[in-house]
Design an enzyme around this catalytic site. Sequence first.
Site, PDB file in Angstrom:
ATOM      1  CB  SER A 100      -0.948   0.120   1.079  1.00  0.00           C
ATOM      2  OG  SER A 100      -1.805  -0.899   1.051  1.00  0.00           O
ATOM      3  CD  GLU A 101       0.039   4.370   1.266  1.00  0.00           C
ATOM      4  OE1 GLU A 101      -0.813   5.064   0.812  1.00  0.00           O
ATOM      5  OE2 GLU A 101      -0.208   3.458   2.105  1.00  0.00           O
ATOM      6  CB  THR A 102       7.418   2.186  -0.097  1.00  0.00           C
ATOM      7  OG1 THR A 102       7.220   1.130  -0.487  1.00  0.00           O
ATOM      8  CG2 THR A 102       8.912   2.269   0.561  1.00  0.00           C
TER       9      THR A 102
END
Length: 264
Positions: free
Chosen positions: A45-47
């Site tokens: 979903s996110e880094t």
Amino acid sequence: MKLTQYVVDAFTSERFKGNSAAVVPLRDWLPPALMQAIAMENNLSETAFFVQAADGRYDIRWFSPYKEIDFCGHATLASAFVLFQSGAPSPITFRAPAVGEVPVVKLPDGRMEMSFPNRRPVPVPVAEVPAALRDGLPVAPVAVLRNAQAWFAVYENEAQVRALRPDFKRLAELGPLDVTVTAPGADCDFVSRYFWPANGGEEDPVTGSIHAGLAPYWVDRLAKNTLVAVQLSSRTGTLHCRVEGERVHVSGSAVQFLRGEIDV
């Protein structure tokens, strides 16, 4: 160049639950195109990437596989987890242009509590609800609200939220805004799901940032200031929320899945 990368499951104390975030601590910023490429390669979903500034605070940036994101709660929680695990003292303060400073405190029970700006959504008249939202949700909500991040569709009960099968092509037309659906919880104060086909994927497993809007709505509706929320994705996650004026405090647990090295 070799960089240390962590993968942390946020808003859970159980591995393979919650929402996975990659965390890449940096000494200096990488080119944005390289950070985006790393996020695409991770396909989470996110880094999150952060750099410690001279004043001791941490400047943080978040990238979905699609684009840079203004505000991400679960990857901030994961970043705080990495720093606390490495011995950083509580509190930690992150900062990003869209949300300003986000302090994170380690609580006695091990949870980490983030302080977000209050992003209370405002009601939207029926005539102003976009067709893409009406068509994208197969069951009509009882109310629609909006803030700077997303449309909020409110339902009567948890079963309706669980059963929703959105039309993601229609919801993608709402970009840059995402969509959250919410209802009273059967075993918690409220539940939600989060759809973001224009910005990161079809459904986000657990979304800390949207609780800066969900918590104020449910605090007003339930007339209580401390709430327990569950996000009803296939992975699920638990968030503890409280509202104090213009700040919304969201806390949760996290567990490390991976610590490794990447070559870029």
